[in-house]
Design a protein around this motif. Structure first.
Motif, mmCIF file in Angstrom:
data_model
loop_
_atom_site.group_PDB
_atom_site.id
_atom_site.type_symbol
_atom_site.label_atom_id
_atom_site.label_comp_id
_atom_site.label_asym_id
_atom_site.label_seq_id
_atom_site.Cartn_x
_atom_site.Cartn_y
_atom_site.Cartn_z
ATOM 1 N N ALA A 1 0.867 -1.181 0.000
ATOM 2 C CA ALA A 1 0.000 0.000 0.000
ATOM 3 C C ALA A 1 0.898 1.223 0.000
ATOM 4 N N MET A 2 0.595 2.185 -0.830
ATOM 5 C CA MET A 2 1.435 3.380 -0.916
ATOM 6 C C MET A 2 1.318 4.205 0.354
ATOM 7 N N ASP A 3 2.462 4.729 0.769
ATOM 8 C CA ASP A 3 2.512 5.617 1.923
ATOM 9 C C ASP A 3 3.597 6.625 1.564
ATOM 10 N N THR A 4 3.186 7.846 1.260
ATOM 11 C CA THR A 4 4.153 8.782 0.680
ATOM 12 C C THR A 4 5.258 9.156 1.662
ATOM 13 N N GLU A 5 4.934 9.171 2.946
ATOM 14 C CA GLU A 5 5.982 9.511 3.904
ATOM 15 C C GLU A 5 7.023 8.380 3.985
ATOM 16 N N ALA A 6 6.535 7.144 3.973
ATOM 17 C CA ALA A 6 7.456 6.007 3.972
ATOM 18 C C ALA A 6 8.279 6.005 2.685
ATOM 19 N N SER A 7 7.656 6.433 1.613
ATOM 20 C CA SER A 7 8.356 6.487 0.327
ATOM 21 C C SER A 7 9.495 7.502 0.394
ATOM 22 N N LEU A 8 9.225 8.656 1.029
ATOM 23 C CA LEU A 8 10.271 9.676 1.186
ATOM 24 C C LEU A 8 11.407 9.139 2.050
ATOM 25 N N ARG A 9 11.041 8.478 3.125
ATOM 26 C CA ARG A 9 12.041 7.929 4.045
ATOM 27 C C ARG A 9 12.930 6.923 3.304
ATOM 28 N N GLU A 10 12.289 6.074 2.493
ATOM 29 C CA GLU A 10 13.059 5.084 1.738
ATOM 30 C C GLU A 10 13.975 5.786 0.735
ATOM 31 N N TYR A 11 13.456 6.824 0.122
ATOM 32 C CA TYR A 11 14.227 7.566 -0.864
ATOM 33 C C TYR A 11 15.468 8.186 -0.222
ATOM 34 N N LEU A 12 15.251 8.824 0.931
ATOM 35 C CA LEU A 12 16.382 9.480 1.605
ATOM 36 C C LEU A 12 17.438 8.444 2.000
ATOM 37 N N LYS A 13 16.972 7.296 2.426
ATOM 38 C CA LYS A 13 17.895 6.258 2.857
ATOM 39 C C LYS A 13 18.690 5.709 1.669
ATOM 40 N N LEU A 14 17.977 5.453 0.559
ATOM 41 C CA LEU A 14 18.622 4.835 -0.601
ATOM 42 C C LEU A 14 19.557 5.786 -1.331
ATOM 43 N N HIS A 15 19.127 7.018 -1.488
ATOM 44 C CA HIS A 15 19.861 7.928 -2.363
ATOM 45 C C HIS A 15 20.794 8.854 -1.615
ATOM 46 N N LEU A 16 20.387 9.249 -0.442
ATOM 47 C CA LEU A 16 21.240 10.193 0.274
ATOM 48 C C LEU A 16 21.916 9.524 1.458
ATOM 49 N N LYS A 17 21.647 8.215 1.590
ATOM 50 C CA LYS A 17 22.230 7.432 2.684
ATOM 51 C C LYS A 17 21.893 8.048 4.047
ATOM 52 N N ILE A 18 20.706 8.622 4.137
ATOM 53 C CA ILE A 18 20.265 9.141 5.429
ATOM 54 C C ILE A 18 19.235 8.169 5.990
ATOM 55 N N LYS B 1 7.896 16.990 9.898
ATOM 56 C CA LYS B 1 7.298 18.331 9.764
ATOM 57 C C LYS B 1 7.585 18.905 8.384
ATOM 58 N N ALA B 2 8.863 18.750 7.963
ATOM 59 C CA ALA B 2 9.253 19.262 6.648
ATOM 60 C C ALA B 2 8.423 18.562 5.573
ATOM 61 N N PHE B 3 8.211 17.254 5.768
ATOM 62 C CA PHE B 3 7.437 16.500 4.792
ATOM 63 C C PHE B 3 6.003 17.018 4.725
#
Ligand SMILES: Nc1ncnc2c1ncn2[C@@H]1O[C@H](COP(=O)(O)OP(=O)(O)OP(=O)(O)O)[C@@H](O)[C@H]1O
Ligand SMILES: [Mg+2]
Length: 316
Positions: A75-92, A103-105
């Motif tokens: 199931a899509m969850d845009t906040e989880a998607s952002l978190r995954e993105y930050l982890k994968l691409h920015l290694k955060i 909050k920023a999200f």
């Protein structure tokens, strides 16, 4: 539209007017592809849990769960998607809802158009790019929202010309505009409003997005129970005298029976007319797939399997 077969594509969005059978078709399609030996990820966007219900499994989460051989659901969850993105691409790595990021999200997602859309589209495109599955089937939003979702990478590309974001939206656009990879399925029913919305949507998708319309699915077709000859017979026995004779013979109940037969004929005829309007309004060569009204089970796994069989007859 392209001649690329639907089943060969890696990313299939299923949309249509509210209630026409998007989830039913997305589930049937995912099942059909899994039956064909493909690995499939079914992705539900609006978190109602309907896609999971079509397979009779508990509501999906962001992390895909395997539901049967070759088939997983998320199931899509845009906040989880952002978190995954930050982890994968920015290694955060971001664990849980850490205050400032959440909050920023929230701020970004409400302030900037396209943020939620890009996180949604980005996630499904990512699954395709990484080849985690042969096919991702998206139970997408209804007609009102699908265009902004599919065009999100383009819209953002127009705003941002260079840099990190641009390099991200470029590869998404590449997948979305390639008919060998991505395709849109528009579900409709042979009724007035769904047909006119479908024709409008075909225009909007063609004009405002780069995604190829693969197929139109016309759902809930009624079988031809009675021929014109049968109708003449019904007319003959529907007279007052005819009903009286019938009622005498069968002990009453002839009127509702005859009315049901008439209703079946009228409904079918009107649906045929709407189907003709749809055919006439669609661009030449756009395939139509017809799925009948299900009379016995209309939800759950058995209905999904039945739809998969109907789709296989038309698509394989
Ligand atoms: N071919 C069919 N025959 C009979 N009933 C059907 C058929 N297809 C769908 N339905 C029924 O119609 C209802 C709506 O279907 P579904 O939930 O798939 O539509 P939807 O477009 O996803 O709706 P929403 O816009 O709410 O997400 C459901 O109860 C479903 O069981
Ligand atoms: Mg639905």
């Amino acid at each position: 539209m392209s001649a690329e077969p639907l089943i060969e594509r890696n990313l299939i969005f299923v949309t249509g007017k509210g209630g026409v059978g998007k989830t039913t078709m997305a589930a049937g399609l995912a099942q059909m592809l899994a039956d064909e030996g493909r690995t499939v990820l079914g992705c539900e966007i609006d978190a109602k849990g309907d896609l999971a219900a079509a397979f009779e499994v508990p509501a999906s989460r962001f992390v895909p769960q395997k539901v049967s051989d070759g088939l997983s659901l998320m199931a899509m969850d845009t906040e989880a998607s952002l978190r995954e993105y930050l982890k994968l691409h920015l290694k955060i790595p971001i664990v849980g809802r850490i205050g400032p990021v959440a909050k920023a999200f929230d701020f970004l997602a409400t302030a900037a158009p396209g943020v939620k859309e890009i996180l949604t589209i980005g996630k499904v495109c990512w699954e395709v790019r990484e080849r985690h599955y042969d096919t991702v089937v998206v139970d997408a939003p209804a007609t009102g929202h699908i265009v902004s979702q599919l065009s999100a990478p383009q819209v953002i590309n127009d705003l941002v010309k260079v840099g990190l974001i641009r390099s991200q939206t470029d590869w998404m656009s590449e997948i979305l505009r390639d008919p060998a990879q991505a395709g849109l399925v528009i579900v409709t029913t042979p009724e007035e409003m769904p047909v006119s919305e479908t024709l409008e949507l075909v225009g909007a998708v063609t004009e405002r997005t780069e995604v190829d319309i693969a197929t139109i699915v016309v759902n809930r077709l009624l079988p031809e129970r009675f021929t014109p000859r049968d109708e003449a017979v019904f007319d003959a026995i529907s007279t007052e005298q005819g009903r009286a004779i019938l009622n005498d013979e069968i002990g009453g109940g002839a009127t509702p029976l005859l009315e049901a037969a008439r209703l079946a004929t009228v409904l079918r005829r009107s649906r045929t007319q709407h189907l003709d309007t749809l055919r006439a309004g669609l661009p030449d060569g756009l395939p139509l797939v017809l799925v009948p009204e299900l009379f016995f089970r209309t939800d759950g796994l058995r209905a999904t399997r039945q739809v998969a069989v109907h789709l296989a007859e038309e698509l394989l």
